[in-house]
Design a protein around this motif. Structure first.
Motif, mmCIF file in Angstrom:
data_model
loop_
_atom_site.group_PDB
_atom_site.id
_atom_site.type_symbol
_atom_site.label_atom_id
_atom_site.label_comp_id
_atom_site.label_asym_id
_atom_site.label_seq_id
_atom_site.Cartn_x
_atom_site.Cartn_y
_atom_site.Cartn_z
ATOM 1 N N LEU A 1 41.431 73.261 34.987
ATOM 2 C CA LEU A 1 41.321 72.065 34.149
ATOM 3 C C LEU A 1 40.028 71.374 34.542
ATOM 4 C CD1 LEU A 1 44.934 70.632 34.401
ATOM 5 C CD2 LEU A 1 43.908 71.809 32.462
ATOM 6 N N VAL A 2 39.300 70.866 33.563
ATOM 7 C CA VAL A 2 37.982 70.290 33.827
ATOM 8 C C VAL A 2 37.837 68.973 33.092
ATOM 9 C CG1 VAL A 2 35.492 70.686 33.635
ATOM 10 C CG2 VAL A 2 37.019 72.615 34.010
ATOM 11 N N ARG A 3 37.248 68.001 33.778
ATOM 12 C CA ARG A 3 36.935 66.715 33.152
ATOM 13 C C ARG A 3 35.540 66.303 33.591
ATOM 14 N NH1 ARG A 3 42.524 65.575 33.779
ATOM 15 N NH2 ARG A 3 43.417 65.208 31.744
ATOM 16 N N GLY A 4 34.788 65.737 32.656
ATOM 17 C CA GLY A 4 33.492 65.185 33.002
ATOM 18 C C GLY A 4 32.359 65.755 32.183
ATOM 19 N N GLY B 1 26.381 61.601 36.096
ATOM 20 C CA GLY B 1 27.549 62.277 35.556
ATOM 21 C C GLY B 1 28.336 62.939 36.655
ATOM 22 N N SER B 2 29.452 63.509 36.254
ATOM 23 C CA SER B 2 30.279 64.217 37.218
ATOM 24 C C SER B 2 31.084 65.284 36.502
ATOM 25 C CB SER B 2 31.210 63.256 37.952
ATOM 26 O OG SER B 2 32.133 62.693 37.052
ATOM 27 N N CYS B 3 31.533 66.230 37.281
ATOM 28 C CA CYS B 3 32.392 67.295 36.786
ATOM 29 C C CYS B 3 33.486 67.477 37.821
ATOM 30 C CB CYS B 3 31.588 68.582 36.615
ATOM 31 S SG CYS B 3 32.507 69.907 35.809
ATOM 32 N N ILE C 1 31.652 67.648 41.471
ATOM 33 C CA ILE C 1 30.196 67.672 41.472
ATOM 34 C C ILE C 1 29.758 66.353 40.872
ATOM 35 C CG2 ILE C 1 28.119 68.798 40.587
ATOM 36 C CD1 ILE C 1 30.863 71.050 40.552
ATOM 37 N N ASP C 2 28.902 65.632 41.592
ATOM 38 C CA ASP C 2 28.550 64.275 41.209
ATOM 39 C C ASP C 2 27.029 64.104 41.232
ATOM 40 O OD1 ASP C 2 29.349 61.715 40.448
ATOM 41 O OD2 ASP C 2 29.442 60.981 42.505
ATOM 42 N N LEU C 3 26.483 63.553 40.159
ATOM 43 C CA LEU C 3 25.053 63.244 40.052
ATOM 44 C C LEU C 3 24.931 61.735 39.915
ATOM 45 C CD1 LEU C 3 22.074 64.123 39.641
ATOM 46 C CD2 LEU C 3 22.592 64.304 37.198
ATOM 47 N N THR C 4 24.230 61.098 40.843
ATOM 48 C CA THR C 4 24.099 59.643 40.820
ATOM 49 C C THR C 4 22.639 59.228 40.976
ATOM 50 O OG1 THR C 4 24.404 59.407 43.209
ATOM 51 C CG2 THR C 4 26.386 59.334 41.837
ATOM 52 N N PRO C 5 22.302 58.018 40.511
ATOM 53 C CA PRO C 5 20.935 57.523 40.651
ATOM 54 C C PRO C 5 20.739 56.666 41.903
ATOM 55 C CG PRO C 5 22.116 56.141 39.115
ATOM 56 C CD PRO C 5 23.071 57.223 39.555
ATOM 57 N N SER D 1 25.801 65.752 44.676
ATOM 58 C CA SER D 1 26.747 66.116 45.726
ATOM 59 C C SER D 1 27.766 67.118 45.196
ATOM 60 C CB SER D 1 27.462 64.881 46.278
ATOM 61 O OG SER D 1 28.313 64.323 45.313
ATOM 62 N N ILE D 2 28.176 67.996 46.090
ATOM 63 C CA ILE D 2 29.229 68.966 45.803
ATOM 64 C C ILE D 2 30.298 68.749 46.860
ATOM 65 C CG2 ILE D 2 29.848 71.403 45.705
ATOM 66 C CD1 ILE D 2 26.916 71.966 44.922
ATOM 67 N N GLN D 3 31.516 68.500 46.396
ATOM 68 C CA GLN D 3 32.636 68.286 47.305
ATOM 69 C C GLN D 3 33.715 69.313 46.993
ATOM 70 O OE1 GLN D 3 33.818 64.142 47.004
ATOM 71 N NE2 GLN D 3 31.690 63.573 46.625
ATOM 72 N N LEU D 4 33.751 70.360 47.786
ATOM 73 C CA LEU D 4 34.787 71.380 47.658
ATOM 74 C C LEU D 4 35.985 70.873 48.448
ATOM 75 C CD1 LEU D 4 35.767 74.209 46.788
ATOM 76 C CD2 LEU D 4 34.714 75.090 48.891
#
Length: 191
Positions: free
Chosen positions: A54-57, A70-72, A87-91, A143-146
């Motif tokens: 299941l995926v959101r973002g 954005g994020s996934c 997975i998070d992309l921030t400014p 960032s990648i958070q497994l």
């Protein structure tokens, strides 16, 4: 009676079989299908063990003012539908955060993008095989958070490999100069 004995033998054998861990390395090139338009499904399946997640973002790489973000978020499809990967992309990137992580024992990321600094690590006291990576370029941070990795895989190597796959597109586009910034035109050359 013979049929019943065969059925029982087969079902018992299936229960006693050990689930094989797919230790094949993550792909070295990002190829479709993608989750959230940028994250290769094959890589996610290998590092999380979740098929058809299941995926959101989504990621907005066209936001004006250099604030791309954005994020996934990837979840297990069955059971509690726990989050396995973020997975998070921030400014709001900060090289100081990377330096702190390195001082605390994280490993430095190799150069993935010129001008970027990063770190990655696997939690030492975890039972969920979690691992993390952070890459900063300018103000952009990826960032990648497994959060739940596959037991028996090198989870830290997985987050590093995923960063190599997605950072050139996500972080480079997010930290590139704005399209409204004028670049000098090349000077004509005489022949």
């Amino acid at each position: 009676m013979v049929a019943l004995a065969c059925t029982l033998a087969v079902s018992t054998a299936c229960r006693n079989e050990e689930v094989k861990v797919d230790r094949s390395p993550l792909p070295t090139m990002a190829t479709p299908p993608y989750l959230c338009d940028h994250i290769p499904l094959k890589a996610v399946e290998l590092m999380t063990g979740v098929r058809d997640p299941l995926v959101r973002g989504h990621f907005d790489l066209t936001y004006p003012g250099d604030l791309d973000d954005g994020s996934c978020v990837i979840y297990q499809r069955d059971g509690e539908r726990r989050k396995v990967l973020l997975i998070d992309l921030t400014p709001d990137g900060s090289p100081e955060e990377i330096k702190e992580q390195l001082e605390d024992g994280a490993l430095p990321l190799p150069e993935i993008i010129p001008g970027a600094i990063g770190s990655y690590f696997k939690a030492s006291d975890s039972t969920s095989n979690d691992a993390y990576a952070l890459l900063v370029r300018g103000k952009a941070a990826l960032s990648i958070q497994l959060e739940i990795g596959v037991a028996g895989r090198d989870n830290a190597a997985d987050v590093l490999a995923l960063m190599k796959l997605i950072a050139p597109k996500l972080l480079t586009d997010a930290s590139a100069p704005s399209a409204t910034t004028m670049s000098p035109s090349p000077s004509p050359t005489k022949e």
